[in-house]
Write an enzyme that holds these catalytic residues in place. Structure first.
Site, PDB file in Angstrom:
ATOM      1  N   LEU A 106       0.829  -1.208   0.000  1.00  0.00           N
ATOM      2  CA  LEU A 106       0.000   0.000   0.000  1.00  0.00           C
ATOM      3  C   LEU A 106       0.863   1.258   0.000  1.00  0.00           C
ATOM      4  O   LEU A 106       0.555   2.237  -0.692  1.00  0.00           O
ATOM      5  CB  LEU A 106      -0.945  -0.006   1.221  1.00  0.00           C
ATOM      6  CG  LEU A 106      -1.898   1.176   1.323  1.00  0.00           C
ATOM      7  CD1 LEU A 106      -2.777   1.316   0.073  1.00  0.00           C
ATOM      8  CD2 LEU A 106      -2.773   1.062   2.581  1.00  0.00           C
TER       9      LEU A 106
ATOM     10  N   SER B  41      -7.667  -0.583  10.020  1.00  0.00           N
ATOM     11  CA  SER B  41      -8.118  -1.846   9.421  1.00  0.00           C
ATOM     12  C   SER B  41      -9.537  -2.095   9.924  1.00  0.00           C
ATOM     13  O   SER B  41      -9.983  -1.457  10.894  1.00  0.00           O
ATOM     14  CB  SER B  41      -7.188  -2.960   9.922  1.00  0.00           C
ATOM     15  OG  SER B  41      -7.751  -4.235   9.745  1.00  0.00           O
TER      16      SER B  41
ATOM     17  N   TYR C 156      -2.630  -7.382  16.822  1.00  0.00           N
ATOM     18  CA  TYR C 156      -2.899  -6.527  15.649  1.00  0.00           C
ATOM     19  C   TYR C 156      -4.175  -5.716  15.890  1.00  0.00           C
ATOM     20  O   TYR C 156      -4.201  -4.499  15.684  1.00  0.00           O
ATOM     21  CB  TYR C 156      -3.043  -7.409  14.406  1.00  0.00           C
ATOM     22  CG  TYR C 156      -3.234  -6.648  13.111  1.00  0.00           C
ATOM     23  CD1 TYR C 156      -2.182  -5.961  12.516  1.00  0.00           C
ATOM     24  CD2 TYR C 156      -4.471  -6.632  12.472  1.00  0.00           C
ATOM     25  CE1 TYR C 156      -2.358  -5.271  11.319  1.00  0.00           C
ATOM     26  CE2 TYR C 156      -4.655  -5.949  11.272  1.00  0.00           C
ATOM     27  CZ  TYR C 156      -3.587  -5.269  10.702  1.00  0.00           C
ATOM     28  OH  TYR C 156      -3.771  -4.589   9.522  1.00  0.00           O
TER      29      TYR C 156
ATOM     30  N   LYS D  55      -4.565  -1.611  16.237  1.00  0.00           N
ATOM     31  CA  LYS D  55      -5.414  -0.821  15.339  1.00  0.00           C
ATOM     32  C   LYS D  55      -6.531  -0.129  16.114  1.00  0.00           C
ATOM     33  O   LYS D  55      -6.880   1.016  15.813  1.00  0.00           O
ATOM     34  CB  LYS D  55      -5.974  -1.705  14.219  1.00  0.00           C
ATOM     35  CG  LYS D  55      -4.902  -2.289  13.294  1.00  0.00           C
ATOM     36  CD  LYS D  55      -4.097  -1.216  12.567  1.00  0.00           C
ATOM     37  CE  LYS D  55      -3.205  -1.778  11.474  1.00  0.00           C
ATOM     38  NZ  LYS D  55      -2.389  -0.742  10.815  1.00  0.00           N
TER      39      LYS D  55
HETATM   40  P1  NAD Z   1       3.259  -4.626   3.561  1.00  0.00           P
HETATM   41  O1  NAD Z   1       3.829  -5.707   4.429  1.00  0.00           O
HETATM   42  O2  NAD Z   1       3.257  -4.812   2.088  1.00  0.00           O
HETATM   43  O3  NAD Z   1       3.962  -3.229   3.873  1.00  0.00           O
HETATM   44  C1  NAD Z   1       4.300  -2.810   5.179  1.00  0.00           C
HETATM   45  C2  NAD Z   1       5.583  -1.996   5.077  1.00  0.00           C
HETATM   46  O4  NAD Z   1       5.891  -1.513   6.392  1.00  0.00           O
HETATM   47  C3  NAD Z   1       6.777  -2.843   4.615  1.00  0.00           C
HETATM   48  O5  NAD Z   1       7.437  -2.209   3.534  1.00  0.00           O
HETATM   49  C4  NAD Z   1       7.673  -2.924   5.844  1.00  0.00           C
HETATM   50  O6  NAD Z   1       9.062  -2.968   5.536  1.00  0.00           O
HETATM   51  C5  NAD Z   1       7.293  -1.628   6.564  1.00  0.00           C
HETATM   52  N1  NAD Z   1       7.606  -1.720   7.985  1.00  0.00           N
HETATM   53  C6  NAD Z   1       7.371  -2.765   8.819  1.00  0.00           C
HETATM   54  N2  NAD Z   1       7.840  -2.502  10.038  1.00  0.00           N
HETATM   55  C7  NAD Z   1       8.386  -1.259   9.974  1.00  0.00           C
HETATM   56  C8  NAD Z   1       9.046  -0.437  10.912  1.00  0.00           C
HETATM   57  N3  NAD Z   1       9.250  -0.863  12.183  1.00  0.00           N
HETATM   58  N4  NAD Z   1       9.486   0.785  10.514  1.00  0.00           N
HETATM   59  C9  NAD Z   1       9.304   1.202   9.233  1.00  0.00           C
HETATM   60  N5  NAD Z   1       8.693   0.456   8.300  1.00  0.00           N
HETATM   61  C10 NAD Z   1       8.234  -0.764   8.667  1.00  0.00           C
HETATM   62  O7  NAD Z   1       1.768  -4.404   4.103  1.00  0.00           O
HETATM   63  P2  NAD Z   1       0.595  -3.458   3.586  1.00  0.00           P
HETATM   64  O8  NAD Z   1      -0.595  -4.317   3.412  1.00  0.00           O
HETATM   65  O9  NAD Z   1       1.041  -2.562   2.497  1.00  0.00           O
HETATM   66  O10 NAD Z   1       0.338  -2.622   4.933  1.00  0.00           O
HETATM   67  C11 NAD Z   1       0.183  -1.219   4.960  1.00  0.00           C
HETATM   68  C12 NAD Z   1      -0.814  -0.869   6.055  1.00  0.00           C
HETATM   69  O11 NAD Z   1      -2.122  -1.320   5.665  1.00  0.00           O
HETATM   70  C13 NAD Z   1      -0.527  -1.522   7.406  1.00  0.00           C
HETATM   71  O12 NAD Z   1      -0.712  -0.585   8.447  1.00  0.00           O
HETATM   72  C14 NAD Z   1      -1.568  -2.611   7.497  1.00  0.00           C
HETATM   73  O13 NAD Z   1      -1.883  -2.943   8.832  1.00  0.00           O
HETATM   74  C15 NAD Z   1      -2.732  -1.957   6.768  1.00  0.00           C
HETATM   75  N6  NAD Z   1      -3.751  -2.885   6.282  1.00  0.00           N
HETATM   76  C16 NAD Z   1      -3.409  -3.868   5.404  1.00  0.00           C
HETATM   77  C17 NAD Z   1      -4.378  -4.752   4.971  1.00  0.00           C
HETATM   78  C18 NAD Z   1      -4.060  -5.856   3.997  1.00  0.00           C
HETATM   79  O14 NAD Z   1      -4.892  -6.764   3.814  1.00  0.00           O
HETATM   80  N7  NAD Z   1      -2.908  -5.839   3.353  1.00  0.00           N
HETATM   81  C19 NAD Z   1      -5.698  -4.633   5.429  1.00  0.00           C
HETATM   82  C20 NAD Z   1      -6.002  -3.617   6.337  1.00  0.00           C
HETATM   83  C21 NAD Z   1      -5.012  -2.740   6.750  1.00  0.00           C
END
Ligand code: NAD
Length: 260
Positions: A9, A132, A145, A149
């Protein structure tokens, strides 16, 4: 400023803001994927500052704010997007896993938001937090988690009332499932982490580009809450009107991850 910029994202948000001509500070823990993203954006004509750091490290985040203001002169929008998940029943989970998830998902957002506040006051800017469906309803096997959130909602809903008179908007975003690497990167039950089984989704997965577009528009409109997909909108109303039935449906659909 976009945290978790190298993830699914985060990278889509960077591309969307770059397309709008924004100057971007891209923050992520993973320097290699961050480099690849920044190179691609720069080649496409974007102006991007690459900041490899851990958002749970408050002094590193403070330095990142200074570097961003030094390079671009102001901070207009921060998107607290960095996040990690875990999939494990609490009884089998080392509490250190829950703390780790809180450190990144909640305290990481606190660190950036607190450090950026003086600059956001000057720019009358915008704050976004990527929550989320698990931020307003239960999710089996993700106690940490969901806690992290839910904490974002208490924090940012309260902060909004502190900042409204200063002209700063606060947008909370609650997607259901997005096709990114988060499921594969989820921690398991032990301290070393990588033991989570495959994730079960319900209602399909959105593309990161689709959710990024909706977030971009919601921040521009200064919207307080974004439920960006059909599943998140259904879950919002279902969990509020019929919380017991919602919990049973959620357990039935997602509990299969744990053979429940
Ligand atoms: P992703 O794993 O693709 O990306 C997460 C990014 O955060 C990664 O690039 C990782 O390196 C970085 N990261 C992790 N720990 C870190 C830290 N300590 N410091 C700096 N960077 C860090 O996941 P995503 O799905 O793109 O997640 C983005 C957001 O969307 C998150 O907050 C996630 O909870 C939320 N979200 C995702 C979903 C889903 O289904 N993918 C659904 C609801 C909410």
């Amino acid at each position: 400023m976009i945290t978790g910029a190298a993830g699914g994202l985060g990278a889509a948000l960077c591309r969307r803001y770059a397309r709008a001509g924004a100057k971007i500070a891209a923050l992520d823990l993973d320097p290699l994927r961050l480099d690849a993203l920044v190179s691609a954006l720069t080649i496409a004509g974007g102006e991007v500052l690459s900041l490899a750091l851990d958002v749970s490290d408050s002094s590193a985040v403070g330095n990142a704010i200074s570097a961003t203001v030094g390079r671009f002169g102001s901070v207009d929008v921060i998107i607290n997007n960095a996040g990690i998940s875990h999939r494990s029943l609490l009884g089998e989970t080392d509490p250190a896993i829950i703390r780790k998830v809180m450190e990144v998902n909640f305290f990481g957002a606190l660190n950036l938001t607190h450090a950026a506040l003086p600059y956001l006051k000057s720019s009358q800017g915008s704050i976004a937090a990527i929550s989320s469906v698990a931020g307003f309803s239960p999710l089996i096997g993700r106690t940490g988690y969901a806690a992290s959130k839910h904490a974002l909602h208490g924090f940012f809903d309260s902060l909004r009332s502190e900042l409204v008179d200063a002209g700063i908007s606060v947008t909370i975003v609650c997607p259901s499932f997005i096709a990114t690497g988060i499921g594969g990167a989820a921690l398991g039950s032990d301290r070393d982490g990588k033991a989570a089984g495959p994730r079960v989704t319900t209602g399909g997965e959105s593309t990161p580009e689709d959710i990024a577009e909706k977030i971009f528009l919601a921040i521009a409109r200064r919207q307080p809450l974004l439920l960006p997909d059909t599943t998140s909108r259904l879950a919002w109303w279902y969990s509020r009107l019929l919380p017991g039935a919602y919990a049973r449906t959620m357990k039935h659909r997602v509990g299969s991850e744990f053979k429940l």
